[in-house]
Enzyme design. Sequence first.
Site, short mmCIF file in Angstrom:
data_model
loop_
_atom_site.label_atom_id
_atom_site.label_comp_id
_atom_site.label_asym_id
_atom_site.label_seq_id
_atom_site.Cartn_x
_atom_site.Cartn_y
_atom_site.Cartn_z
N PHE A 191 -26.10 23.36 -16.78
CA PHE A 191 -27.23 23.77 -17.62
C PHE A 191 -28.54 23.09 -17.23
O PHE A 191 -29.61 23.55 -17.62
CB PHE A 191 -26.91 23.52 -19.10
CG PHE A 191 -27.09 22.10 -19.53
CD1 PHE A 191 -26.06 21.19 -19.45
CD2 PHE A 191 -28.32 21.66 -20.02
CE1 PHE A 191 -26.23 19.87 -19.83
CE2 PHE A 191 -28.50 20.35 -20.42
CZ PHE A 191 -27.46 19.45 -20.32
N LYS A 192 -28.47 22.01 -16.46
CA LYS A 192 -29.70 21.29 -16.13
C LYS A 192 -30.65 22.11 -15.25
O LYS A 192 -31.79 21.73 -15.05
CB LYS A 192 -29.37 19.97 -15.46
CG LYS A 192 -28.68 18.99 -16.42
CD LYS A 192 -28.45 17.63 -15.80
CE LYS A 192 -27.92 16.63 -16.81
NZ LYS A 192 -26.53 16.89 -17.19
#
Length: 434
Positions: A106-107
Amino acid sequence: MKYYSLNNKSHIVDFKTAVINGIAFDKGLYFPEKIPLLDINFLNSISHLSDKEIAFEVIKPFLGNFFSTKILQEIIDKTLTFCFPIKLINNFIYSLELFHGPTLAFKDVGSKFMANCLSYFNLDIKKKYIVLVATSGDTGGAVANGFLNIQGVNVVILYPSKKITRIQEKQLTTLGNNINAIEVNGCFDDCQEMVKTAFLDSELKFLNLTSANSINIARWLPQMFYYFIAYKKLKHKLKNKNLIFSIPSGNFGNICAGILAQKMGLPIKMFIASTNINDIIPNYLKTNIYKIKPVKTTISNAMDVANPSNFVRIQEIYNNNFLNLKNYLISYSYNDIETKKAMLELYNNFNYIADPHGAIGYLGLKEYLNQLQSPNYLGVFLETAHPIKFVNIVEEVLQNKLDVPRSIFKILNKKKVSIKIDTYQELKEYLISI
Ligand SMILES: *Cc1c(COP(=O)(O)O)cnc(C)c1O
């Protein structure tokens, strides 16, 4: 919108300064001066909006006048280049998959958003920035990918030699161009220490060093998008039900963005912070005592954090009122055996392959729903990484082979390029030379 330092509310800066500084000079995290309220019409009509339109409305009030509508739309276009599917697990539980971006975690969203903000800041000043980060694994790949070919920005990523996985190493050493990988003979803390020393080194002041770690507001704020996108997708199923989220948490940045979204008006009833055995926050909520213990290594290693940096922001949102905080936030911790059991349960009962982080999110959600015993809730856990990133552990637990996504295949065949160093002096000379 202005931002103040959580260590001193009279240290006020604008959006751009907060992004470039990363952290205030008094070491406080930046926090928005006021939390904007969303127009009720926006929430009512959210089903008709695209993910990008939602992102635009949500982030716009935080940026002040830095970007024109057109530029902000361009930044969002370049950030949201992939989708966020929501998968039904059972009648009450959904998984929101945040791992379909280029580095499969998700980063990617925060890194891309920050990179594009820097590139547009650069248009008017023509200064070259050096983004300097240390990584224990996941952050490096996301930052490398996010900042690749961003004009006027050189990226230097420090990672501990032989202590990250093969996929992670390839993700940050094979891109070339403006991405430079420094392989440090040491552990993650040594890398972190060198980065800190560089930021304090007065002889490097002329370099325009900036950081891209997860406390940067340009990485933190766009994480709000996930919660709005999930709400849009579930709105027609909610009717009068309450929406709750369980977030696998390490540094508590992702969950803090969700809590901010709630403060802006998104109807979320409860947040569950699910952690591994690094359980400072579950203990704090139980006892009101904030006791830092040494970090412990787990199979959900992106959450091996002893003292979560973003928790002070969560406390600020709830006015530093412990009882108020407890009304909206609950926290549970799970060990590796429980995590593996959950991975197996998701696979056998629901035909769903989760990575260890997502599995912890599932466990927290299940525990809370079991306590409530009420049909009036819908729960979402965030699946923060693609299972392939933790292929060894996932295959061992499921006793099955995983399919390797094509993007990973491509990367595994590329040649690694890194610069090996032992000391800070070597890093310093390198930074001056690029
Ligand atoms: C970074 C990370 C987390 C933790 O997120 P925080 O915002 O630090 O709480 C969870 N899962 C994965 C896969 C991560 O990379």
